[in-house]
Scaffold this motif. Structure first.
Motif, PDB file in Angstrom:
ATOM      1  N   VAL A   1       9.319  -9.072 -63.639  1.00  0.00           N
ATOM      2  CA  VAL A   1       7.792  -9.870 -63.401  1.00  0.00           C
ATOM      3  C   VAL A   1       8.375 -10.785 -62.230  1.00  0.00           C
TER       4      VAL A   1
ATOM      5  N   LYS B   1      12.379 -11.344 -67.721  1.00  0.00           N
ATOM      6  CA  LYS B   1      10.528 -11.502 -66.993  1.00  0.00           C
ATOM      7  C   LYS B   1      11.743 -11.734 -65.259  1.00  0.00           C
TER       8      LYS B   1
ATOM      9  N   ILE C   1       4.670  -3.385 -56.561  1.00  0.00           N
ATOM     10  CA  ILE C   1       2.778  -3.094 -57.767  1.00  0.00           C
ATOM     11  C   ILE C   1       4.187  -2.445 -58.783  1.00  0.00           C
ATOM     12  N   GLY C   2       4.748  -1.615 -58.838  1.00  0.00           N
ATOM     13  CA  GLY C   2       5.159  -1.041 -60.062  1.00  0.00           C
ATOM     14  C   GLY C   2       6.255  -2.042 -60.925  1.00  0.00           C
TER      15      GLY C   2
ATOM     16  N   MET D   1       5.593  -5.052 -61.343  1.00  0.00           N
ATOM     17  CA  MET D   1       4.633  -6.114 -62.226  1.00  0.00           C
ATOM     18  C   MET D   1       3.735  -5.437 -63.071  1.00  0.00           C
ATOM     19  N   SER D   2       3.167  -4.397 -62.432  1.00  0.00           N
ATOM     20  CA  SER D   2       2.800  -3.899 -64.291  1.00  0.00           C
ATOM     21  C   SER D   2       3.583  -4.244 -65.074  1.00  0.00           C
ATOM     22  N   PHE D   3       5.174  -4.712 -65.252  1.00  0.00           N
ATOM     23  CA  PHE D   3       5.849  -5.005 -66.183  1.00  0.00           C
ATOM     24  C   PHE D   3       5.325  -6.330 -66.900  1.00  0.00           C
ATOM     25  N   GLY D   4       4.859  -7.429 -66.022  1.00  0.00           N
ATOM     26  CA  GLY D   4       3.681  -8.520 -66.449  1.00  0.00           C
ATOM     27  C   GLY D   4       3.216  -8.577 -68.259  1.00  0.00           C
ATOM     28  N   GLY D   5       2.399  -7.021 -68.230  1.00  0.00           N
ATOM     29  CA  GLY D   5       1.734  -7.200 -69.109  1.00  0.00           C
ATOM     30  C   GLY D   5       1.904  -7.657 -70.110  1.00  0.00           C
TER      31      GLY D   5
END
Length: 246
Positions: free
Chosen positions: A13, A9, A194-195, A197-201
């Protein structure tokens, strides 16, 4: 499991650059060459890895309210949290000075290429942000603090090396004149954010399923009663509509 989750994280993230846009001055100024970016990124990793655990110790045993109880009962009520910024920055400046001496000794070419931005790590908001985030998140152990400092440094390292590699490539690209330089760099940084932050899920886990009547065998009777009630209500509605029509 907690260490692994915090590690990934902090890199993807909660990346210092792409999630909080900390350390942008060095990120933009020293990202024209990959070799220079690697050197500065490695220095940031070292400084974060050392200063975050040290500041955790300061916070736990000196700064927090009641942290001085190890000196005696008369010191148990002292609260020195107002000194956090001063002591954190002092620790960071000491480590940065150590890094500057080491780099100048073993790699003069890297020292010259980094220039003023190497000593400016001491006032890099990403470095201070690591210690302040550690404090606000109430990290409980020294191991987690070490993990957080190291992984945050890796996240900053990946960010500056990635943008440096892209900037070396777009130097030979046909970029529109108004966007050349920092313009296209900011656009690419936003897209990379953006790329990342997509790891957050992937790291936050799925939502817990709410219990339903179908999934719980003990609710079969309740389900049957509900169906019968709906059937009676629909029959009464039909009868009222027929009377109204007549």
């Amino acid at each position: 499991m907690e260490h692994i989750e915090l590690f990934f994280k902090s890199i993807f993230v909660d990346n210092m650059v792409f999630a909080y846009f900390l350390g942008m001055c060095s990120y933009l100024a020293v990202s024209k060459k990959v070799s220079t970016a690697v050197g500065l990124g490695a220095a940031v990793i070292f400084v974060l890895t050392v200063t975050v655990p040290l500041n955790w110790l300061l916070d736990q045993y000196i700064l927090q309210e009641g942290a001085l109880k190890w000196l005696g009962a008369e010191y148990a009520e002292y609260d020195l949290s107002f000194l956090s910024f001063i002591l954190f920055i002092a620790t960071i400046a000491t480590m940065v000075q150590l890094v500057e001496i080491i780099v100048e000794k073993f790699s003069p070419s890297l020292y010259n290429s980094l220039g003023i931005f190497l000593p400016l790590i001491a006032v890099n908001c990403a470095i201070l942000g690591g210690s302040l985030f550690m404090q606000s998140r109430e990290i409980e152990t020294l191991g987690l603090a070490l993990n957080y400092g190291f992984s945050s440094g890796i996240g900053w390292f990946l960010a500056i090396v990635a943008i440096a590699a892209i900037r070396e490539k777009i130097r030979y690209s046909n970029v529109p004149a108004p966007l050349r330089g920092l313009g296209i760099t900011f656009i690419i940084t936003g897209l990379m954010a953006i790329g990342f932050m997509s790891f957050g899920g992937m790291l936050t886990g799925g939502d817990e399923e709410s219990p339903s009547l179908d999934s719980d065998p003990s609710n079969v009777g309740m389900k049957t009663e509900k169906v019968q009630k709906e059937s009676v209500e629909s029959t009464e509605a039909v009868s009222v509509s027929e009377i109204t029509a007549q």
